[in-house]
Motif scaffolding. Structure first.
Motif, PDB file in Angstrom:
ATOM      1  N   ALA A 190      12.552  -0.645  -8.061  1.00 23.16           N
ATOM      2  CA  ALA A 190      11.470  -1.643  -8.200  1.00 23.16           C
ATOM      3  C   ALA A 190      11.995  -3.049  -7.933  1.00 23.16           C
ATOM      4  N   LEU A 191      13.194  -3.354  -8.428  1.00 22.50           N
ATOM      5  CA  LEU A 191      13.789  -4.661  -8.188  1.00 22.50           C
ATOM      6  C   LEU A 191      14.052  -4.871  -6.705  1.00 22.50           C
ATOM      7  N   GLU A 192      14.514  -3.804  -6.006  1.00 22.58           N
ATOM      8  CA  GLU A 192      14.764  -3.925  -4.570  1.00 22.58           C
ATOM      9  C   GLU A 192      13.470  -4.193  -3.814  1.00 22.58           C
ATOM     10  N   VAL A 193      12.369  -3.549  -4.243  1.00 24.98           N
ATOM     11  CA  VAL A 193      11.067  -3.765  -3.598  1.00 24.98           C
ATOM     12  C   VAL A 193      10.639  -5.232  -3.738  1.00 24.98           C
ATOM     13  N   LEU A 209       9.761  -7.811  -0.728  1.00 23.81           N
ATOM     14  CA  LEU A 209       8.499  -8.560  -0.632  1.00 23.81           C
ATOM     15  C   LEU A 209       8.750 -10.070  -0.561  1.00 23.81           C
ATOM     16  N   ARG A 210       9.702 -10.522  -1.373  1.00 26.17           N
ATOM     17  CA  ARG A 210       9.997 -11.972  -1.362  1.00 26.17           C
ATOM     18  C   ARG A 210      10.530 -12.409  -0.007  1.00 26.17           C
ATOM     19  N   GLY A 213       0.810  -1.232   0.000  1.00 24.18           N
ATOM     20  CA  GLY A 213       0.000   0.000   0.000  1.00 24.18           C
ATOM     21  C   GLY A 213       0.831   1.263   0.000  1.00 24.18           C
ATOM     22  N   SER A 214       2.048   1.177   0.474  1.00 27.95           N
ATOM     23  CA  SER A 214       2.896   2.384   0.558  1.00 27.95           C
ATOM     24  C   SER A 214       3.720   2.625  -0.706  1.00 27.95           C
ATOM     25  N   ILE A 215       3.609   1.731  -1.680  1.00 31.31           N
ATOM     26  CA  ILE A 215       4.440   1.844  -2.884  1.00 31.31           C
ATOM     27  C   ILE A 215       3.693   2.596  -3.980  1.00 31.31           C
ATOM     28  N   ASN A 216       4.421   3.580  -4.595  1.00 32.03           N
ATOM     29  CA  ASN A 216       3.896   4.269  -5.779  1.00 32.03           C
ATOM     30  C   ASN A 216       4.742   3.849  -6.969  1.00 32.03           C
ATOM     31  N   PRO A 217       4.258   2.969  -7.804  1.00 28.85           N
ATOM     32  CA  PRO A 217       5.082   2.436  -8.906  1.00 28.85           C
ATOM     33  C   PRO A 217       5.625   3.519  -9.840  1.00 28.85           C
ATOM     34  N   ASP A 218       4.864   4.639  -9.986  1.00 32.98           N
ATOM     35  CA  ASP A 218       5.301   5.673 -10.935  1.00 32.98           C
ATOM     36  C   ASP A 218       6.567   6.380 -10.482  1.00 32.98           C
ATOM     37  N   ASN A 219       6.851   6.314  -9.175  1.00 32.26           N
ATOM     38  CA  ASN A 219       8.011   7.021  -8.637  1.00 32.26           C
ATOM     39  C   ASN A 219       9.237   6.122  -8.484  1.00 32.26           C
ATOM     40  N   LEU A 220       9.131   4.855  -8.905  1.00 28.18           N
ATOM     41  CA  LEU A 220      10.237   3.916  -8.704  1.00 28.18           C
ATOM     42  C   LEU A 220      11.088   3.798  -9.962  1.00 28.18           C
TER      43      LEU A 220
END
Length: 887
Positions: A876-879, A883-884, A864-871
């Protein structure tokens, strides 16, 4: 293939007369390998030869041609037939034996120079119809079985031709496969109409060969006539009270025996009519899991039979096998057996002496059968004679130790031990103790038994004297001291000298026969005449001895009833002495058999485990087991390797041993009659039917719940483990309720599902037990003791550590386990306790969903705290990695 097609395929019109004779016989026996006798060999041709050469590992040759194609051929010596038959039968082949019924000389006398030897198929050999010792197991029956079904009923007739035993039983169709598993038949006769049905499929899974016959083979009218003709009776009631199904089963098996044995089929006794309800039903899974007669690898060693079978005789071993395969359900019959075992247990001195005498006993059942069927050899008559003598010695032991006052059951067991002194004297006076195991060599009959035999042997022996006289005479005439007279099968008698003395032979009376590398061979007219006289005497004595042997055998057959009863007494005596012996040797105790729901075993042990570990009865970890009408079910929880399965199995085995009339491995046992034992232990896929482990488990459990009665004993281990946790718990819970409320039978139920322990509050006749464990820091000690209570964890990671999993895996598994246990403590246990109190375990959907949300709430927050447009791509790979790691 019709006759015309057959003739065309094999070039009948272009074949020799002998080959035409072969083809005529082969067409009449298309389903069999035809062994066609030609002199000293049995020969096979065409496809039979190709197949047999591969199975037997013998050379494939050629004999003549059909057009441009050579005829394949291979052969085996007549004298070595049994050895090759064994290999063919192991390859599941059926064999037709075609024998020469006359010599070439007899054929020429009968039909002139061009006459061919008369040949006929004298016997068809199939796995269920063999009688030769080298081909059949000496320790187990060799059953041929016929199965007939109508709607929900079936009849099974089974015969062991090697011992002349025949029996018939009628039973529910649902129990046929269990009965066949008990019989372990070597061949089963089945109607063509059942070829594609479930029964045939189930029999194939038992690995018991099926011989299909046309439907009319089992016709009631036809089979009834066969029975009446075979036993020479006018009414079927002479056999006893038999149904139409039983008539079909009996008649079809008699017809099959007549077809395969030809003129050699002996008169079997009337079939024993077996009451199905007088024997315990043990389902297939229970026979396998309890390892009654073989272990899971198919060997006797490591099975219950392998532990308790210390019988001395082959017949005794077979009878004990039958006892263990079919425990009794009639209290009086069981107690009769227990009383006899108790007698030998309390009289170990005489028991030991009898067992010592049994070492001289032959396999009387099979010796007698071969005599009756005309297939005996001198060793069979000598075996009968020796056994008659030993029986008298055993009888004398009873008289000298107990006078003439014996309990009725012991008197019944020993009443036929007197045998027949006339028969003993007949064989003693007629058959030489040194007789060869052949009827074609002579030397069978004692010369003093018949004057003609003495006369012929005198001529033969005088011939040897004459040979010695001739040798001395020729040595003197030639001056050759090392001259000798020898014999071989090629040139008969001959004079032999070394090559360096050949110049000394100048007299024309010496006729040259042969020159070898080191010697020269001669004959004389005088030597040829002597040889002719000796050959005639030898052939005459062989033929005459064979005639006398047949007459002696007939006198044995006339007394076959006496011998058969003696054989039964000796085999039973061997079994009961054996059971008395192991009771003392292994510290077994006499069980008490009652007709209620009692099941009390104090200090019980697993008979196979304690022997395989080479420990005595005191060192084995004893366990009690108490079941009753008020306490019918024991729910056993605890980790793997702690002894749950051993405990379950040992109580089932103790029950079976008690009901065959044996003492049991316990300090005390009181057992209410068990009519059926069911076992659901272990797992395995059924790849043949495309069924998973779980499906096999459910099918077996379904069969148990459908067939068990209130007198049954059910052994269940880990029901429901082949599916998800919630499904598995639900199934196990429901099964326990059904056993408790509907079947109301005795049950031992082992499980890893700790949720089930709440059932003791809901099911009054269920009690919780667990395996005693001692925790020493991080170490776990399995004590293998059953105690009241329940387990609160499975110690699965500890067992994995014992199995040798890498330490990194064990450490990580413990970390994950602690997390799951924390979740379970806070949420799952609360949910399960609530549901248990509501008498329902099957409404987990909402609870499971709540647990999943709790587990993954942090992941939801992170997403919920992630904004994909700002990554950036790297961010994004680190996120994803974060998550994994949270997963």
């Amino acid at each position: 293939m019709n006759l015309a097609e057959f003739h065309q395929k094999y070039g009948y019109e272009q074949s020799t007369v002998v080959m035409q004779q072969y083809l005529d016989l082969k067409f009449a026996h298309l389903d069999y390998l035809l062994l066609f006798q030609m002199g000293d060999f049995y020969e096979l041709f065409f496809e039979d030869a190709i197949l047999a050469s591969k199975i037997l590992g013998i050379t494939l040759t050629r004999r003549g041609k059909i057009g441009e194609d050579a005829i394949a051929m291979c052969g085996v010596p007549v004298h070595a037939l049994e050895h090759y038959l064994n290999k063919l039968l192991e390859a599941e082949q059926k064999v037709a034996i075609c024998q020469q019924l006359e010599t070439p000389e007899d054929a020429r006398k009968r039909g002139g120079y061009k006459a061919i030897v008369r040949r006929e198929v004298t016997r068809i050999i199939t796995p269920g119809t063999i009688t030769e010792d080298i081909l059949v197991s000496t320790a187990t029956p060799n059953y041929l079985t016929s199965v007939v079904t109508v709607k929900d009923k079936a009849a099974i007739c089974y015969v062991d031709l090697s011992t002349s035993f025949i029996a018939v039983v009628e039973l529910p169709l649902s129990e046929v496969v269990n009965e066949l598993a008990k019989l372990a038949s070597k061949e089963i006769l089945l109607s063509d109409s059942l070829r594609a049905g479930a029964l045939a499929e189930a029999i194939h899974k038992l690995l018991q060969p099926i011989t299909f016959q046309v439907n009319s083979f089992f016709s009631t009218n036809k089979t009834l006539k066969i029975i009446l003709d075979f036993y020479n009776i006018s009414d079927i009631s002479a056999i006893g009270e038999v149904s139409e199904l039983q008539i079909s089963a009996i008649g079809s098996i008699l017809e099959y025996l007549s077809l395969t044995q030809k003129q050699h089929l002996n008169k079997l006794p009337f079939p024993k009519i077996v009451n199905y309800h007088h024997f315990m039903n043990i389902d297939i899974a229970a026979r396998r899991n309890l390892e009654l007669t073989v272990n899971l690898s198919g060997h006797v060693k490591g099975s219950v039979l392998g532990v308790i079978d210390h019988t001395i005789t082959k017949a005794g071993s077979r009878l004990l096998y039958q006892f263990l395969s079919a425990p009794l359900t009639q209290i009086a019959a069981i107690n009769d057996r227990l009383a006899i075992v108790d007698f030998f247990y309390n009289n170990l001195v005489i028991t030991t002496k009898i067992r010592g005498l049994f070492k001289k006993v032959d396999d009387l059942e099979r010796c007698l059968t071969r005599v009756i069927m005309g297939r005996s050899l001198p060793r069979d008559l000598l075996g009968i004679k020796n056994t008659l003598a030993v029986a008298l010695e055993i009888k004398a032991l009873f008289i000298s130790n107990f006078s003439i006052k014996l309990a009725d059951n012991i008197e019944h067991l020993t009443q036929f031990l007197s045998g027949d002194t006339e028969l003993y004297e007949l064989i003693s006076q007629s058959i030489l103790d040194t007789a060869p195991n052949s009827l074609s060599e002579g030397g069978i009959i004692r010369p003093e038994y018949h004057p003609r035999v003495a006369e012929l042997y005198m001529l033969i022996n005088d011939g040897k004297t004459h040979i010695d006289k001739l040798k001395i005479k020729y040595q003197q005439e030639t001056g050759i001291e090392n001259l000798k007279i020898s014999h071989n099968n090629v040139i008969g008698l001959f004079i032999e000298i070394t090559a360096r003395h050949s110049n000394k032979i100048t007299d024309e009376q010496f006729i040259h026969r042969q020159t070898t590398a080191n010697a020269v061979r001669y004959t004389t007219v005088e030597l040829q005449k002597l040889e002719s006289d000796m050959v005639n005497a030898r052939s005459l004595v062989v033929a005459f001895e064979q005639e006398l042997y047949v007459k002696i055998c007939q006198q044995v057959i006339d007394k076959s009833t006496i011998i058969a009863r003696l054989a039964e007494s000796l085999s039973a005596l061997d079994v009961f002495c054996n059971l008395g012996y192991i009771a003392d040797e292994y510290n077994y105790t006499k069980p008490e058999i009652v007709d209620d729901s009692s099941f009390v075993v104090n200090a019980g042990r697993h008979p196979v485990v304690e022997r395989s570990q080479n420990i005595n009865s005191k060192s084995f970890t004893h366990n009690d087991c108490v079941l009753s009408e008020q306490n019918r079910i024991q729910l056993l929880t605890g980790p793997n390797m702690s002894g749950k399965s051993t405990f379950l199995r040992q109580n089932a085995i103790i029950t079976i041993l008690a009901q065959i009339g044996s003492f049991v491995p316990a300090s005390f046992a009181k057992i209410g009659i068990v009519d059926k034992i069911f076992s659901r232990i272990g797992s395995g896929d059924d790849l043949f039917k495309g069924q998973s482990t779980f499906m096999v488990e459910m099918l077996e459990t379904s069969a148990i719940l459908a067939q068990a009665t209130s007198k049954s004993l059910i052994i269940l281990d880990e029901v429901g483990r082949g599916t998800s946790t919630y499904d598995g718990v639900a199934i196990a819970w429901a099964v326990l309720e059904y056993v408790h409320d509907t079947l109301r039978c005795r049950c031992l139920f082992a499980s890893h599902y700790h949720e089930l322990i709440k059932l003791d509050k809901l099911l009054p006749a269920l009690t919780n037990y667990t395996m005693d464990i001692e925790e020493l820091g991080n170490e776990i000690l399995f004590l293998h003791r059953i105690i009241p209570g329940h387990a609160d964890k499975s110690y699965g990671v500890h067992v994995a550590q014992l199995a040798g999993l890498p330490s990194a895996v064990i450490l990580r598994a413990n970390e994950i386990l602690q997390k799951f246990e924390n979740i379970s403590d806070k949420q799952e246990k609360k949910i399960l306790n609530t549901e248990s109190n509501n008498l329902s375990l099957f409404n987990f959907n909402n609870s499971a969903q709540e647990i999943k949300i709790a587990k993954y709430s942090k992941i939801v927050q992170e997403l919920g705290s992630i904004n994909p447009d700002n990554l950036s791509p790297k961010e994004a790979l680190e996120v994803l990695y974060i998550l994994r790691s949270m997963m």
